[in-house]
Design a protein around this motif. Structure first.
Motif, PDB file in Angstrom:
ATOM      1  N   SER B 370       0.821  -1.201   0.000  1.00  0.00           N
ATOM      2  CA  SER B 370       0.000   0.000   0.000  1.00  0.00           C
ATOM      3  C   SER B 370       0.862   1.262   0.000  1.00  0.00           C
ATOM      4  O   SER B 370       0.504   2.268  -0.599  1.00  0.00           O
ATOM      5  N   GLN B 374       1.060   4.206  -2.849  1.00  0.00           N
ATOM      6  CA  GLN B 374       0.726   5.501  -2.243  1.00  0.00           C
ATOM      7  C   GLN B 374      -0.720   5.527  -1.738  1.00  0.00           C
ATOM      8  O   GLN B 374      -1.406   6.539  -1.821  1.00  0.00           O
ATOM      9  N   HIS B 375      -1.160   4.411  -1.191  1.00  0.00           N
ATOM     10  CA  HIS B 375      -2.511   4.358  -0.649  1.00  0.00           C
ATOM     11  C   HIS B 375      -2.553   4.664   0.848  1.00  0.00           C
ATOM     12  O   HIS B 375      -3.600   4.680   1.450  1.00  0.00           O
ATOM     13  N   ILE B 376      -1.383   4.842   1.449  1.00  0.00           N
ATOM     14  CA  ILE B 376      -1.357   5.113   2.881  1.00  0.00           C
ATOM     15  C   ILE B 376      -0.728   6.477   3.131  1.00  0.00           C
ATOM     16  O   ILE B 376       0.268   6.824   2.515  1.00  0.00           O
ATOM     17  N   GLN B 377      -1.332   7.247   3.987  1.00  0.00           N
ATOM     18  CA  GLN B 377      -0.677   8.466   4.435  1.00  0.00           C
ATOM     19  C   GLN B 377      -0.912   8.624   5.926  1.00  0.00           C
ATOM     20  O   GLN B 377      -1.697   7.875   6.511  1.00  0.00           O
TER      21      GLN B 377
END
Lengths: 478, 478
Positions: B370, B374-377
């Motif tokens: 993820s 770049q699905h996590i911030q």
């Protein structure tokens, strides 16, 4: 960045991040959009209003692929909030772009009527793609909205299994006759008024759709208008049949740098075409699922899946892992008497097992990858086995030797050190041999070598490591 | 398959397999080609002669991409044998297609003169691509063979780092002016006589190369010849700058389904273009190296690398693994007294450690993936941690409960069973928490989360598992 670029990819990335920030940072924005506002004071209310306004603007501005990407990157609540702000005219394309689990999540709260209306904005190939993922009763209703000819095509695709070329082929192709001139082709194209996405070539066929060759757009542009199609067409194009595996097609696209290719039936009649954007998806999915499978996570699990779904996706591997650990534990239990006499064995045995697992996994990663790339065949088996055993022997002698000396010094027991060294060498050899054999055997049995190889090799090296070490200790030290 | 397809992909695949078979099955063919013939009797000599003849024919018939693929799939000896049979006119393209380690292996035995002559058959973009991989002194000699203008371009590319858009961009682009008509564009193209591979659009620039827009080939074909370029050009194209990371470019190509895109400098001047075939290579390399890194194998190792190279590529991870195993072993050693009183602990402790390692790796695989997409911030951190802990708690209670009961029945000791259950729940929680934190921290520190995450999590769950289990046993059972 420049005067000509009005909405650069950098700005788009910033806007995507801004949406995620606004929806995730406080829960109020998401809740307000979903119609569940909590109590807020006047000052906060103004800020909330501004935030919602900003998200709405951004959702209007961003193109579909970026919206799809952002929806993927949000937890379910926030995802639904953003979805409410996506205009109806964009929803079809967005649904087409998102991955399967996100799409399921999104259509959950849409009525069937809304969904069918959104789908009707898509072209036939996109509808077919999505029809394959619809619940069965909805597929029927979608089919009912199509013309008989379109319906026949959809039926054709639905026949092909996932993972085959047939399931990802597109039907919208432009065909021309071999005997016409390029000027006629150009007039024909202008009359059509548009071409399907990723069109880099037209297909040259007879009246009954038998494929004669391919005519690249560049060829049309590079030759004089009076030239006849048959003089300049590619007469030996790369073609696929619908039952070809999609991974093989992907490899051919990569090898030959294709943008599109014809799909023909066994009689050589044109059925449709494959395009590079489907192929890129195949490549990504293939390698991604390889990673997941080696990690024991099923393809259905999305990083924002709820706890229940995640438990379900992982429990099988945990159960298998528990069984193998239990077997290893029984092997140790068999040497209870030995351990009770020399407790140091209990601290040293995980080293032997662990190093074996590490080596075995290195070997397996390499082999699985080469099998996927079709770089290994029976003729190389002996070579690979020999090489891995050589590597294991060197590593075993070096690291086993070091650990033997450390053990000797630590416990002041040379015999124990020697047993340690010998056990490490033997377990590394077991790991190397099994690391080559396990995936090869799985392939021979017609199974995917990535699934479970890692679990199996770890089970073998753990059990083997404990048995070898404790067995040698019983033989030489008791 | 059909009358029009003279050399189908199926036939090509069969021919590739046949070459591999002929070279690998017996060593005589390879040795004879390499000029090291062993003693053979007359009947064998005839067969050998036929085999060599067949390989030679196949090598002549197969196109470059297939030869490259076959070279990749052969051990070093056989690879060199086949290379001898590849005609000089094909060698440049083949070298351009093979991966870096194979290319190094192949040029090893070529003289500098031969190599430069082969390279000179390639177009400028291919030469630049290979120049980046040449030994430094040869790069200089290759540059000397180019025109001053070409030399300047090569110098420009060599400035950009691997992994940036600049390092994979191509220079051969076709530019047109905005004010001319499509008819003029077509005349211009016919005069040029050819377009670079993967050309799906022309670039519209001012005289000083400032990019104004893009003109797709389909647009040229769909509009009337009298139309002026500026009326139909795409005025807001996706562009990249040379310092953009190639992985980000790959994601944009995938998202927007691009075939090619312009690369511009900070002033918006056209420098070159990116094409989808480079992008597919980036995607494959990226995911492939992810797999390798998680398995602790460096990118330099090829499946046919000799033993020495393989040992070198893997020793670092083995050493780290050995250190962590040693630390875990010291933890166990600290509980020597406890184990000597209850030897059953020695058999049960690997179960606690193993299940923790499995869970931790599942979590980490999910998080690393993820992060890559770049699905996590930061905003999702709490959510993910909560979810993983929930999953771990459920799994811990279920499987820990089962193992507790099994332990109770097996050793007829309820307290031991309870310790087992509690230890498993706690270690699964440790695994979940660290599985989220470890990759997140690595990203925060600016490191690649895929490298070593798995080793680190296993170290933590092993050491933690032993400590928790033996610690609880000491507290409650002694």
């Amino acid at each position: 960045m420049t005067a000509t670029v009005k909405y650069s990819i950098q700005e788009r990335a910033a806007d995507r991040a801004r949406i995620r920030y606004l929806l995730s940072e406080g829960e109020e924005v998401t809740e307000a959009i979903l119609g569940k506002p909590g109590p807020v004071d006047e000052h906060d209310a103004q800020r909330l209003h501004d935030d919602i306004d900003e998200v709405t603007q951004l959702a209007r501005r961003l193109p579909e692929p970026d919206l799809a990407d952002t929806l993927e990157a949000l937890p379910s609540e926030e995802r639904h909030a953003l979805w409410r702000l996506v205009g109806e005219e964009k929803r079809g394309k967005v649904l087409h772009e998102v991955s399967e689990h996100v799409w399921e999540d999104l259509i959950d709260e849409m009525s069937d009527r809304d969904l069918l209306r959104v789908l009707s904005t898509l072209d036939i190939d996109e509808q077919i793609y999505l029809a394959q993922r619809l619940p069965r009763d909805l597929t029927g209703r979608l089919l009912a909205t199509l013309s008989p000819e379109e319906r026949a095509r959809v039926g054709q695709v639905l026949r092909y299994e996932k993972g085959s070329v047939g399931a990802i082929m597109e039907f919208e192709v432009i065909t021309v006759r071999a005997e016409i001139t390029l000027a006629t082709v150009q007039r024909y194209l202008r009359r059509l008024g548009k071409m399907p996405e990723n069109t880099d070539k037209l297909f040259v066929t007879t009246r009954d759709m038998t494929l004669l060759g391919e005519l690249e757009l560049t060829t049309i542009l590079l030759h004089r208008p009076q030239t006849r199609v048959e003089e300049v067409m590619e007469k030996n194009p790369v073609t696929f049949i619908p039952t070809d595996p999609d991974e093989e097609a992907a490899r051919t696209f990569e090898r030959d740098n294709l943008v599109s290719a014809a799909v023909v039936d066994h009689q050589g009649k044109l059925m449709g075409r494959l395009t590079v954007d489907e192929i890129v998806d195949v490549v990504i999915e293939e390698t991604d699922s390889g990673l997941r499978r080696m990690g024991g996570i099923s393809a259905e699990e999305d990083v924002f899946a709820p706890v229940g779904k995640a438990v379900k996706s992982r429990w099988a591997w945990l159960a298998i892992n528990l069984c193998t650990a239990f077997i290893a534990s029984r092997v140790i239990d068999g040497f209870e008497h030995t351990i009770s006499q020399l407790v140091a064995l209990a601290s040293l045995m995980p080293i032997v097992a662990g190093i074996g697992g590490n080596t075995g996994n290195q070997t397996i990663t390499m082999i699985v990858r080469s099998l996927a790339l079709q770089h290994i065949q029976p003729g190389n088996f002996g070579f690979l086995l020999g090489r891995e055993m050589g590597v294991a022997l060197i590593n075993g002698l070096v690291w086993g030797g070091i650990m033997g000396i450390v053990t000797w010094l630590l416990y002041d027991d040379m015999a124990l050190g020697a047993v340690m060294t010998l056990a490490m060498v033997l377990n590394l050899l077991v790991a190397a041999v099994m690391g080559v054999i396990v995936p090869m055997v799985m392939v021979r049995l017609g199974r995917d070598p990535a699934v479970g190889s890692s679990v199996m090799i770890t089970a073998i090296t753990d059990t083997g490591g404990f048995f070898i070490f404790l067995g040698l200790a019983t033989l030489f030290l008791m």
